[in-house]
Design a protein around this motif. Structure first.
Motif, short mmCIF file in Angstrom:
data_model
loop_
_atom_site.label_atom_id
_atom_site.label_comp_id
_atom_site.label_asym_id
_atom_site.label_seq_id
_atom_site.Cartn_x
_atom_site.Cartn_y
_atom_site.Cartn_z
N ALA A 84 0.84 -1.21 0.00
CA ALA A 84 0.00 0.00 0.00
C ALA A 84 0.87 1.26 0.00
CB ALA A 84 -0.93 0.00 1.20
N LEU A 85 1.97 1.24 0.75
CA LEU A 85 2.90 2.37 0.74
C LEU A 85 3.57 2.50 -0.62
CD1 LEU A 85 4.62 1.95 4.24
CD2 LEU A 85 3.09 3.81 3.54
N ALA A 86 3.97 1.36 -1.20
CA ALA A 86 4.62 1.39 -2.51
C ALA A 86 3.68 1.93 -3.58
CB ALA A 86 5.11 -0.01 -2.88
N ALA A 87 2.38 1.68 -3.43
CA ALA A 87 1.40 2.13 -4.43
C ALA A 87 1.22 3.64 -4.42
CB ALA A 87 0.06 1.44 -4.18
N GLU A 88 1.78 4.34 -3.43
CA GLU A 88 1.66 5.80 -3.37
C GLU A 88 2.57 6.49 -4.37
OE1 GLU A 88 2.37 7.02 0.63
OE2 GLU A 88 0.59 6.02 1.44
N LYS A 89 3.55 5.78 -4.92
CA LYS A 89 4.42 6.39 -5.93
C LYS A 89 3.59 6.82 -7.13
CE LYS A 89 8.40 4.94 -7.22
NZ LYS A 89 9.60 4.18 -7.63
N ARG A 90 3.97 7.95 -7.74
CA ARG A 90 3.16 8.51 -8.82
C ARG A 90 3.88 8.65 -10.15
NH1 ARG A 90 1.17 13.67 -5.17
NH2 ARG A 90 0.16 12.49 -3.48
N ILE A 145 11.85 -0.85 -17.29
CA ILE A 145 13.13 -0.87 -16.59
C ILE A 145 12.95 -1.64 -15.29
CG2 ILE A 145 13.94 1.31 -17.57
CD1 ILE A 145 13.17 2.67 -14.96
N GLY A 146 14.05 -2.20 -14.78
CA GLY A 146 13.97 -2.94 -13.53
C GLY A 146 15.35 -3.23 -12.97
N GLN A 147 15.39 -3.55 -11.69
CA GLN A 147 16.65 -3.92 -11.05
C GLN A 147 17.02 -5.34 -11.46
OE1 GLN A 147 16.51 -3.68 -6.77
NE2 GLN A 147 18.71 -3.84 -6.53
N GLY A 152 25.07 -15.34 -3.06
CA GLY A 152 23.90 -14.84 -3.77
C GLY A 152 22.60 -15.45 -3.30
N ASP A 153 22.61 -16.10 -2.13
CA ASP A 153 21.42 -16.78 -1.63
C ASP A 153 20.60 -15.86 -0.72
OD1 ASP A 153 19.67 -18.85 -1.38
OD2 ASP A 153 20.94 -20.11 -0.11
N ILE A 154 20.27 -14.65 -1.25
CA ILE A 154 19.57 -13.63 -0.49
C ILE A 154 18.50 -12.99 -1.36
CG2 ILE A 154 21.41 -11.99 -1.06
CD1 ILE A 154 20.66 -10.41 1.45
N PHE A 155 17.34 -12.78 -0.78
CA PHE A 155 16.26 -12.02 -1.42
C PHE A 155 16.46 -10.56 -1.03
CE2 PHE A 155 12.20 -9.97 -1.71
CZ PHE A 155 11.50 -10.61 -2.72
N ILE A 156 16.79 -9.72 -2.02
CA ILE A 156 17.09 -8.32 -1.74
C ILE A 156 16.67 -7.49 -2.93
CG2 ILE A 156 19.45 -8.46 -2.64
CD1 ILE A 156 20.31 -6.55 -0.38
N GLY A 157 16.40 -6.20 -2.68
CA GLY A 157 15.94 -5.32 -3.73
C GLY A 157 14.43 -5.30 -3.81
N GLY A 158 13.90 -4.40 -4.61
CA GLY A 158 12.45 -4.29 -4.70
C GLY A 158 11.84 -3.88 -3.38
N LEU A 159 10.99 -4.72 -2.83
CA LEU A 159 10.35 -4.43 -1.57
C LEU A 159 11.32 -4.48 -0.40
CD1 LEU A 159 7.10 -6.46 -2.22
CD2 LEU A 159 7.25 -3.97 -2.01
N MET A 160 12.45 -5.15 -0.55
CA MET A 160 13.48 -5.18 0.49
C MET A 160 14.61 -4.23 0.10
SD MET A 160 11.98 -6.96 2.61
CE MET A 160 13.21 -7.07 3.90
N ARG A 183 13.90 1.65 -3.04
CA ARG A 183 13.53 2.24 -4.33
C ARG A 183 12.02 2.32 -4.53
NH1 ARG A 183 17.89 -0.11 -8.79
NH2 ARG A 183 19.63 -0.39 -7.36
N TRP A 184 11.26 1.63 -3.68
CA TRP A 184 9.80 1.68 -3.78
C TRP A 184 9.24 2.96 -3.17
CZ3 TRP A 184 7.54 2.32 0.89
CH2 TRP A 184 8.23 1.89 2.02
N THR A 185 10.04 3.73 -2.45
CA THR A 185 9.53 4.94 -1.82
C THR A 185 9.38 6.05 -2.84
OG1 THR A 185 11.66 5.95 -1.24
CG2 THR A 185 10.79 4.27 0.27
#
Length: 340
Positions: free
Chosen positions: A207-213, A276-278, A317-325, A328-330
């Motif tokens: 919901a916070l990420a969806a505030e980006k415009r 575009i994407g990470q 490389g066994d880590i979930f990182i980026g995106g919601l973690m 950049r979603w702010t």
């Protein structure tokens, strides 16, 4: 004044994000004159490593007073963060200055995650969208005819290739935020070091990420097999004529190719000029199969921990990182707070 409005809106957003809503994890530096010398935004998160709970600090914006800072604020704030309660500290948006003083503090750099990939569908329309964002006053009517003419000449150069994963047994469809939040944790279960979202944390984060415009509304999609099992999911910001911005993509096992096909197809069908994407290591090979894909450095992704097992998971490389973690979603990553 427009500048005053932008400053006030930015300050209010940062207050809500980093200072309100319970215990604050943000840090400030007080300089020898007793004034505010620097600020470090920190978001609290929970990880788990093979079932062991970990407290994580997601490092966001770092700011220092250029009139009084002599290069001390950054290292001092990071050292204070390291002495706190967190088991690991991470960021996916460090600039080159931050990298320079963080690397000696034993932060591990994830080179692949530092890259941003761009897939171009309509080069003319994409160039027009970039110019429109940089100079909002530039007349779209003047750009659109030129963009359409160029894209017509480009022809099939930027058409998507036929992917081996495009089986009739696999299909893609739109989902909502609740379905995405329900399925994402299961799809990331093969990472040893992964987020541990509880008590509605993930829906609130979305919901916070969806505030980006800046890039349009947030859209969700899933990739399914013939039995209706979700093989992968994605979330991106996008609107017709603009550039889609991928927030998150995740797949299980060998299904990264099919999931990436779904992301590209969804953005194309929406009428986006490109996406575009990470970059992530697990779907980097699939990206090489697309025409019009480019890579560039976008921001440092790095992790620090005193726990040897965490360090080893990051190294492999066994880590979930980026995106919601990450952060950049702010709205701080892209939005123009000067607009009403």
């Amino acid at each position: 004044r427009l500048r005053d409005h932008a400053i006030a809106q930015t300050a209010e957003y940062m207050k809500q994000l980093y200072l309100d809503g319970g215990e604050s994890n943000a840090l400030v530096q007080i300089n020898p004159q007793g004034s505010l010398g620097g600020f470090l935004g920190v978001l609290r998160a929970r990880y788990e490593l093979n079932g062991t709970a970990l407290n994580a600090a997601i490092i966001g914006p770092f700011m220092a007073d250029p009139g009084t800072d002599h290069g001390w604020a950054g290292p001092q704030l990071l050292r204070a963060l390291h002495q706190g309660e967190f088991d690991l500290q991470l960021t996916d948006s460090a600039n080159r200055t931050s990298l320079a003083f963080a690397r000696p503090m034993k932060y591990q750099l994830l080179p692949v995650h530092c890259l941003e990939w761009t897939c171009v569908f309509q080069p003319g329309a994409m160039a027009a969208a970039v110019l429109q964002r940089k100079w909002p006053g530039l007349a779209r009517l003047a750009l659109s005819p030129c963009a359409r003419a160029f894209d017509a000449l480009a022809g099939r150069r930027f058409e998507p290739p036929v992917q081996a994963s495009s089986s009739r047994r696999i299909h893609h469809k739109r989902v909502d935020a609740a379905q995405f939040a329900e399925q994402l944790p299961a799809l990331m279960s093969d990472y040893a070091l992964r987020p541990s979202w509880k008590d509605g944390e993930l829906p609130r984060l979305l919901a916070l990420a969806a505030e980006k415009r800046a890039d349009g509304p947030l859209h969700f999609g899933g990739t399914y097999d013939e039995a209706g099992k979700m093989l992968g999911c994605h979330a991106f910001y996008g609107r017709a004529g603009g550039i889609a911005n991928l927030l998150q993509v995740q797949a299980s096992g060998p299904h990264w190719g099919a999931t990436l096909d779904g992301v590209i197809a969804a953005a194309r069908e929406m009428g986006c000029a490109g996406i575009i994407g990470q970059t992530q290591g697990r779907f980097l090979p699939q990206l090489f199969g697309y025409n019009g894909v480019f890579f560039r450095y976008a921001g440092g992704t790095m992790v620090r921990s005193r726990i040897a097992e965490v360090t080893e998971a990051v190294r492999s490389g066994d880590i979930f990182i980026g995106g919601l973690m990450g952060d950049r979603w702010t709205r701080l990553s892209s939005d123009d707070f000067g607009r009403a």
